[in-house]
Write an enzyme that holds these catalytic residues in place. Structure first.
Site, PDB file in Angstrom:
ATOM      1  N   ARG A   1       0.837  -1.198   0.000  1.00  0.00           N
ATOM      2  CA  ARG A   1       0.000   0.000   0.000  1.00  0.00           C
ATOM      3  C   ARG A   1       0.883   1.263   0.000  1.00  0.00           C
ATOM      4  NH1 ARG A   1      -0.878   4.396   3.219  1.00  0.00           N
ATOM      5  NH2 ARG A   1      -0.502   3.102   5.053  1.00  0.00           N
ATOM      6  N   ASP A   2       1.473   1.554   1.122  1.00  0.00           N
ATOM      7  CA  ASP A   2       2.257   2.781   1.239  1.00  0.00           C
ATOM      8  C   ASP A   2       3.466   2.750   0.309  1.00  0.00           C
ATOM      9  OD1 ASP A   2       2.771   5.273   2.191  1.00  0.00           O
ATOM     10  OD2 ASP A   2       3.326   4.675   4.212  1.00  0.00           O
TER      11      ASP A   2
ATOM     12  N   HIS B   1       4.687   4.299  12.827  1.00  0.00           N
ATOM     13  CA  HIS B   1       4.834   4.209  11.368  1.00  0.00           C
ATOM     14  C   HIS B   1       5.868   5.254  10.944  1.00  0.00           C
ATOM     15  CE1 HIS B   1       2.861   3.709   7.254  1.00  0.00           C
ATOM     16  NE2 HIS B   1       3.438   4.886   7.100  1.00  0.00           N
TER      17      HIS B   1
ATOM     18  N   CYS C   1      13.618   5.241  -3.056  1.00  0.00           N
ATOM     19  CA  CYS C   1      14.619   4.716  -3.982  1.00  0.00           C
ATOM     20  C   CYS C   1      15.970   5.292  -3.597  1.00  0.00           C
ATOM     21  CB  CYS C   1      14.257   5.102  -5.402  1.00  0.00           C
ATOM     22  SG  CYS C   1      15.558   4.674  -6.558  1.00  0.00           S
TER      23      CYS C   1
ATOM     24  N   ASN D   1       9.039   3.767   3.611  1.00  0.00           N
ATOM     25  CA  ASN D   1       8.927   3.317   4.986  1.00  0.00           C
ATOM     26  C   ASN D   1      10.222   2.636   5.384  1.00  0.00           C
ATOM     27  OD1 ASN D   1       6.041   2.702   3.584  1.00  0.00           O
ATOM     28  ND2 ASN D   1       5.796   3.457   5.654  1.00  0.00           N
TER      29      ASN D   1
END
Lengths: 304, 304
Positions: free
Chosen positions: A12-13, A209, A242, A251
């Site tokens: 997702r993230d 998170h 990246c 994350n």
């Protein structure tokens, strides 16, 4: 031995920040690989409009495929799959697909809420109330986003954040994932915010998170551990950032997190070599390398 | 406001791991840039045989040039320049060049000592005793290497390390830089070793030296801060490691370290924008990017 539960948010993230799209087939393979690595909680994607985030178009199909495979025993039992829902419509679609857990987003500042989801905090809370009332047995997790600092309003007061957190929890949310969305928090910020939050709710309701934008994610995890937090979000390989691109903002990588926890004698149940293999596979699919530090190394060499 | 002192080791520990050589002229430029960034302690290189480490060939010339410039007021007063000396000959040459501080190396395991410097721990200590006796007003710092884990013998017992540290300090060493040479320590390892060391010596005699091989360097700094350590080693840009190469193993990047300390309200006196500019310059000279996270970002955007 303390136990930490990891919530894998790479699909997702992570993938929503990827330029290249991963096919439905590849996503399913990714879910499968992650599911057999020992992870017990995993987001499959977002139930958003394909116009908003085209990368998430296949999430409903993926969800059905995954849940069917799990019901047939092809994927392990005991894993909770979930997805992000930005609004009522998304929630309804997620539940139709059979999900038993969803996540929702509330921003800590008005500016971030408006710019990010084009909605006021008040309207977010209204939607959240509606979702929680409709949820029945479906569990609702909330990302408390920009909880440390906002790209538009700067650093936040812990008390303000804790008050909002309190209002959110009262709606019937089972877990609050306190998110350093722009990756600017440091060790002491985590200690301070956790101190304020613990006056409002039990620490076991809190997940953390972190994004590794400025290299602080693991330091912040260590601070979270000090305050008793036992649930952390992470992305396989650190996908979403990246290492070659300016402003890499993925994350914290799941394998780096597990590595640190392993070495601190904290149990996660996750097998690092399987994560590393999955990252190598994902790097090929995405056609670029991922930021995870541990996957740079041969795991066999690590334990010396 | 707590104060931390940073020892910049990029010109020594960093450049000795670089494939490409930096000219004498460029090294001097690097020293100059770093000296005007607010750093107060800096290694210029190693006084080793050019056959052993060809990258360090120009260090004696560089040292003379730097100290002359400082005496003339071209470089700021109040900076302590030092260099690594592997043996008596190196020590003599460093002192001849006018250095008032040198650093020396003692390994925590026999295997690492033999393989790395082709000498037993016992002989290292003999050399150290000779150097300390000859030092006069020259200050001697010791790198206690492989202090957490050895590539050949595995994890070390903190008590064993503390006992060796004690013997080293008794020779007249002013500071012990406890080094995670292979970058395998985590938060709890640092707490444990510091607990053992503090029984043998005051914490103000201890510096910590972390490599970011597995992404743990800043977490370990945070652990060091918790135990009262106030001196940390780092390399500009994280030079010595390369984000594109497997097994990247540079020191923690100076700018990342200063960024974290700044945000924790710990004073270093070092200006991050100047470090970032220096890293950008160094990346051009070395013809590859460096691992520092903060230098990926525009500093102006950071403080929001």
């Amino acid at each position: 031995m303390p136990v930490v539960r990891i919530v894998e948010v790479g699909l997702r993230d992570g993938l929503q920040n990827e330029a290249s799209e991963l096919s439905l087939k590849d996503r399913y393979q990714l879910v499968k690989k992650l599911s057999f690595s020992g992870l017990k909680r995993m987001e499959l994607g977002s139930f958003v409009s394909p116009r908003a985030i085209p990368q998430m178009q296949c999430v409903p199909k993926l969800t059905k495929k995954v849940l069917l495979a799990q019901s047939k025993g092809v994927l392990p039992k005991g894993i909770t799959y979930s997805a992000f829902v930005p609004n009522r419509r998304g929630f309804e679609r997620a539940v139709e697909c059979g999900l038993k857990e969803v996540s929702f987003f509330v921003s800590c500042t008005e500016s971030f809420s408006q710019k990010n989801i084009n909605m006021s905090i008040k309207d977010s809370l209204k939607n959240l109330r509606w979702i929680c009332r409709s949820a029945g047995k479906v569990k609702v997790r909330v990302y408390l986003s920009a909880a440390f600092s906002c790209p538009y309003e700067g650093k936040l007061r812990p008390l303000k954040v804790a008050n909002l957190a309190d209002r959110i929890m009262q709606k019937g949310v089972f877990e609050l994932s306190v998110s350093d969305t722009i990756g600017s928090a440091v060790y002491t910020d985590v200690l301070k915010l956790m101190k304020a939050l613990q006056k409002k709710m039990p620490v076991k309701k809190v997940a953390l998170h972190f994004h590794d934008t400025r290299g602080m994610a693991l330091v912040n995890v260590a601070a979270g551990l000090e305050t008793g937090v036992r649930v952390f979000d992470s992305s396989i390989g650190g996908v979403g950032g990246c290492p070659y691109a300016p402003g890499a903002s993925g994350n914290v990588a799941t394998e780096d997190l597990v590595y640190m926890l392993d070495k601190m004698n904290i149990k996660t149940g996750v097998e690092i070599p399987k994560l590393i293999k999955t990252t190598r596979w994902l790097e090929k699919k995405l056609k670029h390398s991922l930021p995870a530090k541990i996957s740079f190394l041969k795991y066999k060499k690590l334990d010396k």
